[in-house]
Scaffold this active site. Structure first.
Site: not given
Length: 424
Positions: A144, A239, A267
């Site tokens: 994802y 990612d 994050k």
């Protein structure tokens, strides 16, 4: 444990917010029941709307690597906020934050800040298409990378393994331009690149899988991706929204010694504020406006509060021994949980990396999405609720990571292990 106020808040929220939540990950759809509403956090602990105290292994899905309300981060953010929360113009803090990212991450010479991990991956894909002049991308089953249209796909059928939309509202042309390979399977990537020769702009991958549960790369997998993308003229995108600044200061790429063409961050890089980033060599980033033709902009990108929090977080992480200590905590927790499971006879596999772990309710090795899917989801759901009832908050999904912070103490881990025994 009363949750009356959480229940009332959720009832109110459902009439105002889709499903009562502002992100589906916050709903308890895969474990059943209603989500808890929180009001306060400090260190390793969170308090819900009913004043129940829990040890937290969600950590805002990763950003709170230093624990909640870390004094250095809070002080930096407050000081910045007092001088203005957003200018829509450049600030010195952006330069200072960029310098820290460039110094830490091997693949990044130039970085652009955005406001979320999704925005970072979306921009990275656009950059790859702009740089290569190609349209197709390749992702991995179980990976994802945010809710960008081209990435909300699942594996289709046939040799080409073209993607089909996994979300309503995704234009079928976007999905058709996305190829889906199997994580930890270099041959599946080779087949797709050969079948779509000269058409693939980029391969995007989490170097450590984090959205099928924690799944580390098999030996040679990342190296194989590097070789194949170079051979086929495609860009390799890491990612590292989850793994960046978590498994090491330089991210997973510094741990495994494989350098991608483009890196996406999020994050932790925002210290708990909404921040993402994408970066690459100066040559690739010269494609980005205002230098080049690839347009990307954002009103709140690089806002001073988020930059200050990010700087404070990275400076804390750069201190000697931080990652060694975090790895030790992760190992102590994972080994302890395995020991408790072993004594009960409940089959379990734990995959881990520094500050990350996932307990799979299966006796099989978990190396990709198919093997992760052998887990007993009903057993996990019961375990999740047992842990909450015993004062430990876990991610409400089998296919998410437990996040360990530097604030988790030996006492927290001991209490967690006691809760595990009561919850099986």
């Amino acid at each position: 444990m009363s949750r009356a106020k959480s229940a009332q808040l959720f009832s109110d929220a459902k009439s105002l917010i889709p499903g009562g939540v502002n992100s589906p990950a916050r709903a308890w759809g895969s474990v059943g029941g209603d989500p808890i509403f929180f009001k306060k956090a400090s260190g390793s602990r969170v308090w819900d709307a009913d004043d129940n105290e829990l040890i937290d292994y969600v950590c805002s899905w990763g950003p709170m690597i230093l624990g909640h309300a870390n004094p250095a981060v809070i002080d930096a953010a407050v000081e910045a906020a007092r001088s203005g929360t957003s200018f829509g113009a450049p600030t010195e803090l952006e330069v200072e934050m960029a310098r820290r990212v460039v110094d830490a991450v091997p693949s990044i010479e130039v970085v652009r800040f955005v406001s979320s991990g999704t925005e970072a991956t979306m921009s990275a894909l656009r950059l790859a298409r702009a740089k290569t002049g190609r349209n197709k991308i390749l992702k991995f089953n179980g990976g994802y990378h945010g809710h960008e249209d081209a990435l909300l796909v699942e594996a289709g059928s046939g040799l080409a393994n073209q993607g089909i939309a996994s979300s309503a509202g995704v234009h079928p042309d976007y999905a058709a331009a996305t190829l889906v390979a199997d994580f930890n399977d270099v041959d599946s990537v080779r087949v797709l690149l050969e079948a779509n020769k000269g058409e693939v702009a980029a391969v995007i991958v989490e170097p450590i899988g984090g959205n099928m549960g924690v799944v580390p790369p098999a030996p040679g997998f990342l190296e194989g991706l590097r070789d194949l993308t170079t051979e086929h003229g495609a860009l390799l995108i890491f990612d590292e929204v989850i793994s960046g600044f978590r498994v090491a200061l330089g991210g997973a790429q510094s741990v495994y010694g494989v350098t991608p063409d483009i890196t996406c961050l999020g994050k932790i890089v925002g210290g708990g504020f909404p921040v993402g980033a994408y970066g690459a060599s100066a040559e690739i980033m010269n494609e980005v406006a205002p230098l080049g033709p690839m347009y990307q902009a954002g009103t709140l990108s690089g806002n001073p509060v988020a930059m200050a929090a990010g700087i404070a977080t990275i400076d804390e992480l750069a201190k000697p021994g931080v990652y060694e200590g975090l790895q030790a905590k992760t190992d102590k927790l994972a080994d302890g949980v395995l020991d408790v499971f072993g004594k009960t006879g409940v089959p379990a596999v734990i995959n881990r990396a520094c500050g990350l772990m996932t307990v799979f309710f299966t006796g099989n090795e978990v190396i990709d999405m198919d093997s992760a899917s052998t887990t007993d989801r009903e057993a996990f759901g019961a375990f999740f609720h047992g842990m909450v009832d015993n004062g430990v908050y876990l991610p409400p999904s089998q296919f998410e990571a437990w996040f360990v912070s530097t604030a988790h103490s030996d006492a927290d881990i001991a209490q967690t292990l006691e809760a595990v025994g009561k919850s099986l």
